[in-house]
Scaffold this active site. Structure first.
Site, PDB file in Angstrom:
ATOM      1  N   ARG A 195       0.933  -1.260   0.081  1.00 43.77           N
ATOM      2  CA  ARG A 195      -0.085  -0.206  -0.060  1.00 43.77           C
ATOM      3  C   ARG A 195       0.920   1.189   0.022  1.00 43.77           C
ATOM      4  O   ARG A 195       0.508   2.212   0.761  1.00 43.77           O
ATOM      5  CB  ARG A 195      -0.931   0.001   1.395  1.00 43.77           C
ATOM      6  CG  ARG A 195      -2.041  -1.042   1.344  1.00 43.77           C
ATOM      7  CD  ARG A 195      -3.011  -0.959  -0.043  1.00 43.77           C
ATOM      8  NE  ARG A 195      -4.214  -1.804   0.478  1.00 43.77           N
ATOM      9  CZ  ARG A 195      -4.082  -2.980  -0.099  1.00 43.77           C
ATOM     10  NH1 ARG A 195      -3.164  -3.660  -0.492  1.00 43.77           N
ATOM     11  NH2 ARG A 195      -5.164  -3.831   0.249  1.00 43.77           N
ATOM     12  N   SER A 207     -10.359  -0.991   3.686  1.00 43.18           N
ATOM     13  CA  SER A 207      -9.751  -0.921   4.849  1.00 43.18           C
ATOM     14  C   SER A 207      -9.153   0.214   5.424  1.00 43.18           C
ATOM     15  O   SER A 207      -8.587   1.241   4.862  1.00 43.18           O
ATOM     16  CB  SER A 207      -8.392  -1.848   4.687  1.00 43.18           C
ATOM     17  OG  SER A 207      -8.562  -3.136   3.888  1.00 43.18           O
ATOM     18  N   GLU A 216      -4.651   3.833   6.862  1.00 43.12           N
ATOM     19  CA  GLU A 216      -4.322   3.457   5.572  1.00 43.12           C
ATOM     20  C   GLU A 216      -4.731   4.622   4.398  1.00 43.12           C
ATOM     21  O   GLU A 216      -4.344   4.861   3.625  1.00 43.12           O
ATOM     22  CB  GLU A 216      -4.629   2.103   4.982  1.00 43.12           C
ATOM     23  CG  GLU A 216      -3.935   1.648   3.782  1.00 43.12           C
ATOM     24  CD  GLU A 216      -5.488   1.459   2.770  1.00 43.12           C
ATOM     25  OE1 GLU A 216      -5.521   1.996   1.897  1.00 43.12           O
ATOM     26  OE2 GLU A 216      -6.153   0.367   2.936  1.00 43.12           O
TER      27      GLU A 216
END
Ligand code: EPU
Length: 337
Positions: free
Chosen positions: A164, A238, A333
């Site tokens: 990520r 997420s 995130e």
């Protein structure tokens, strides 16, 4: 003024969390020329680049200019043996692009079906799911430098992809606008269904012979069963990254929680943040207008009129309880603006 800006514009329908904030100026751009002209015009010193708005949490009104990238187009760049090099522009919807590659019989992106967002945002955080990340098929991208207005090419190495992560979130943050991306897909696909749930789903679907379409359908079914549809319940997928811990910490935890899921990453261990959050009692908990989703604790949701501040307060409380129970820090995130 050359360009028409909308003023005091609500971004509610431009972020999948559905947070109702306003920006001072707003403009959509359909071409590189228009993008350059907007940047040259410098209507505001602060500029925010918006793609699909699927990985953002707005916490306050934005005092500057929001530019929504709507540059469309996708085409074959070249074919080489069993490989097809496909170029896609930043404003295309990621899922529609994936479906187009599948219809054409080009493999590589099927596991990444139904991820919300735009194609331009995908390399920013090296989107991934079910054992595949875009870095696995990425060739290069073109991006506009925000100051010089020059177009620069970034190959795989230059993007510094990680879990990520990319250079565009770190060293080059806010310096470039991604314009187009080239992926190397395969006309002789090998399926990556090692991620347990996919095999299970294919079996449930009665699939005997795998195809790009059936793998994509399985991924879509899994995502639909676990992840809230942002059209119905605002969310950004997420909210936290899965933390990576060292062997010594892992061994101690594993002894206390033998059923704890994990993935081995070289010498370290990645622990699903969703599991940690669930163990702390947050799964399905509703806190005012927000909460942790009942089917996937890692996803924080907006039940209606949540503010970004409320979501952040919940996220901080979750981080604190995971730290207190497991001595693990979970990192957000989602991009907080
Ligand atoms: N789990 C729980 N409780 C929960 C959620 C998960 O115990 O509430 C356990 C599951 O039972 C499973 C494990 O955690 O054993 C992993 O769960 P899952 O397969 O749902 O994946 P994840 O690690 O939670 C990651 C990505 C997702 C991606 C899935 C599938 C991150 C931060 N998230 O989630 O990506 O779809 O794997 O590959 O890496 C996103 O980035 O927005 C996203 C949705």
């Amino acid at each position: 003024m050359t360009n028409n800006y909308l003023e005091n514009f609500s971004l509610k329908s431009y972020n999948t969390f559905g947070i109702d904030v306003k920006c001072r100026y707003f403009i959509e751009v359909e071409s590189i020329e228009k993008l350059k002209s907007v940047l040259e015009e410098k209507i505001s010193p602060s500029i925010f680049i918006l793609g699909g708005g699927s990985n953002i949490l707005f916490t306050h009104d934005y005092p500057g200019l929001v530019i929504k990238i709507n540059i469309k187009g996708k085409q074959i760049e070249k074919e080489e043996g069993n490989h097809v090099f496909v170029k896609v522009h930043a404003g295309e919807s990621w899922h529609e692009f994936v479906l187009w590659t599948i219809e054409n019989g080009w493999g590589g992106l099927e596991n990444l079906s139904l991820i919300p967002g735009s194609c331009g945002a995908a390399p920013m955080q090296n989107i991934g799911a079910y054992g595949v990340e875009i870095k696995d098929v990425f060739v290069r991208l073109e991006a506009l430098h925000r100051e010089s207005l020059e177009v620069h090419t970034f190959d795989h190495e230059a993007c510094h992809f990680g879990y990520r992560e990319s250079v565009f979130k770190r060293d080059l943050k806010d310096q470039y606008i991604i314009l187009s991306i080239v992926y190397r897909l395969s006309s002789m696909p090998r399926f990556n269904t090692s991620y347990g749930a996919i095999e299970e789903e294919l079996e449930k679907m009665g699939v005997k012979e795998k195809s790009l379409k059936s793998v994509s359908d399985a991924v879509i079914a899994i995502r639909q069963s676990k992840l809230p549809n942002p059209i119905e319940i605002g969310n950004s997928g997420s909210f936290f990254k899965n933390p990576v811990i060292q062997k010594s910490a892992f061994d101690a935890l594993h002894q206390t929680y033998p059923s704890m899921p994990y993935y081995k990453v070289e010498e370290d261990y990645k622990i699903p943040a969703g599991w940690l959050i669930e163990q702390c009692g947050w799964k399905g908990k509703v806190v005012g207008n927000t909460g942790s989703h009942a089917k996937q604790a890692l996803v924080l949701v907006n039940y209606g009129d949540a503010t970004g501040e409320e979501v952040i307060a919940l996220a901080r409380a979750i981080q604190a309880s995971v730290k207190a129970k497991f001595d693990i820090e979970i990192e957000m995130e989602v991009n907080i603006v």
